[in-house]
Design a protein around this motif. Sequence first.
Motif, mmCIF file in Angstrom:
data_model
loop_
_atom_site.group_PDB
_atom_site.id
_atom_site.type_symbol
_atom_site.label_atom_id
_atom_site.label_comp_id
_atom_site.label_asym_id
_atom_site.label_seq_id
_atom_site.Cartn_x
_atom_site.Cartn_y
_atom_site.Cartn_z
ATOM 1 N N VAL A 26 91.549 23.577 4.494
ATOM 2 C CA VAL A 26 91.369 24.294 5.894
ATOM 3 C C VAL A 26 92.527 24.315 6.575
ATOM 4 O O VAL A 26 93.554 23.557 6.194
ATOM 5 N N LYS A 27 92.910 25.336 6.958
ATOM 6 C CA LYS A 27 94.118 25.774 7.814
ATOM 7 C C LYS A 27 94.371 25.089 8.948
ATOM 8 O O LYS A 27 93.265 24.902 9.732
ATOM 9 N N ALA A 28 95.332 24.622 9.612
ATOM 10 C CA ALA A 28 95.331 24.062 11.135
ATOM 11 C C ALA A 28 94.822 25.026 11.957
ATOM 12 O O ALA A 28 94.213 24.360 12.698
ATOM 13 N N GLY A 29 94.814 26.196 11.929
ATOM 14 C CA GLY A 29 94.429 27.080 12.892
ATOM 15 C C GLY A 29 92.937 27.193 13.154
ATOM 16 O O GLY A 29 92.361 27.102 14.040
ATOM 17 N N GLU A 30 92.315 27.004 11.857
ATOM 18 C CA GLU A 30 90.964 26.906 11.677
ATOM 19 C C GLU A 30 90.298 25.681 12.254
ATOM 20 O O GLU A 30 89.385 25.660 13.098
ATOM 21 N N THR A 31 91.164 24.402 12.160
ATOM 22 C CA THR A 31 90.792 23.319 12.496
ATOM 23 C C THR A 31 91.013 23.070 14.111
ATOM 24 O O THR A 31 90.071 22.820 14.756
ATOM 25 N N ALA A 32 91.906 23.709 14.637
ATOM 26 C CA ALA A 32 92.035 23.859 16.080
ATOM 27 C C ALA A 32 91.160 24.536 16.613
ATOM 28 O O ALA A 32 90.543 24.403 17.646
ATOM 29 N N GLY A 33 90.546 25.578 16.041
ATOM 30 C CA GLY A 33 89.532 26.513 16.492
ATOM 31 C C GLY A 33 88.300 25.730 16.523
ATOM 32 O O GLY A 33 87.284 25.896 17.720
#
Length: 84
Positions: A26-33
Amino acid sequence: MSVLAPDYQRILGVLEERRSAGNGTVKAGETAGELGFGTTTAKVEGVRSRARRLAERGWLLLEASGMFSAGRKLVAVPDAGSSA
């Protein structure tokens, strides 16, 4: 996992859910979302920084692509019977 601060627990929880659903990295952006933080640069960088710390400490795996996955890396433990 209870030894971790709440934000770190939430990041780890998201990645463990993704792994159990069959989604590896998972990318950090996906996790943040997924955490509801939003996808602004500041929020994504905050999640990336925390995820990197978790990876450095062996709680997560940091892939060469910069993506994270749940899992623990093996750490060599000195032989308890040796007299060093």
